[in-house]
Design a protein around this motif. Structure first.
Motif: not given
Length: 143
Positions: A63, A102, A104-105
């Motif tokens: 990541e 992506e 995320e939050n």
């Protein structure tokens, strides 16, 4: 190739391609410290799967995050893709099998996957040698 070698290669690649941006190893899955700026990277998962008795598949998922979510440079996604698509691990190029963004939050992150096939090298066996047999005569102990 070990996971540590791959992780080091990713850190080196990010440092070389973004020399004026702080690059940090993320220390855990929690949200990064809001005081940090720049890019973080971390290993999400690694897996070793046996395909045959002598062949294995190594899979690594990383990541990559830009920590200033309200100030993302317009060229950053393309630059990260280009930098991480093929990395040099101790003189050997490794190509990512997948790169994807992506959210995320509401925080964007780049997921990078590297997959390598490795073969276990077996030790060379000693070949059979010619065995010479000579006829012998057994003598009785009482003679």
């Amino acid at each position: 190739m070990t996971t540590n070698q791959l992780t080091t290669a990713i850190a080196n690649t990010l440092t070389q391609n973004f020399p004026n941006i702080p690059i940090n190893l993320a220390t855990g899955p929690a949200s990064p410290d809001p005081d940090f700026k720049g890019i973080t990277y971390r290993l999400l998962s690694t897996q070793l799967t046996r395909e045959r008795s002598d062949r294995f598949v190594q899979s690594h998922a990383y990541e990559i995050r830009w920590l200033e979510t309200d100030n993302i440079p317009a060229t950053l996604p393309d630059e990260l893709f280009e930098a991480l698509e093929t990395i040099d691990v101790e003189g050997t190029p490794y190509r990512a099998t997948e790169l994807r963004w992506e959210t995320e939050n509401n925080n964007p992150r780049l997921l990078v996957y590297y997959t390598m096939r490795t073969t276990k090298v077996s030790e060379s066996a000693t070949t059979m040698q010619h065995l010479e047999q000579r006829p012998t005569t057994l003598k009785a102990a009482n003679e």
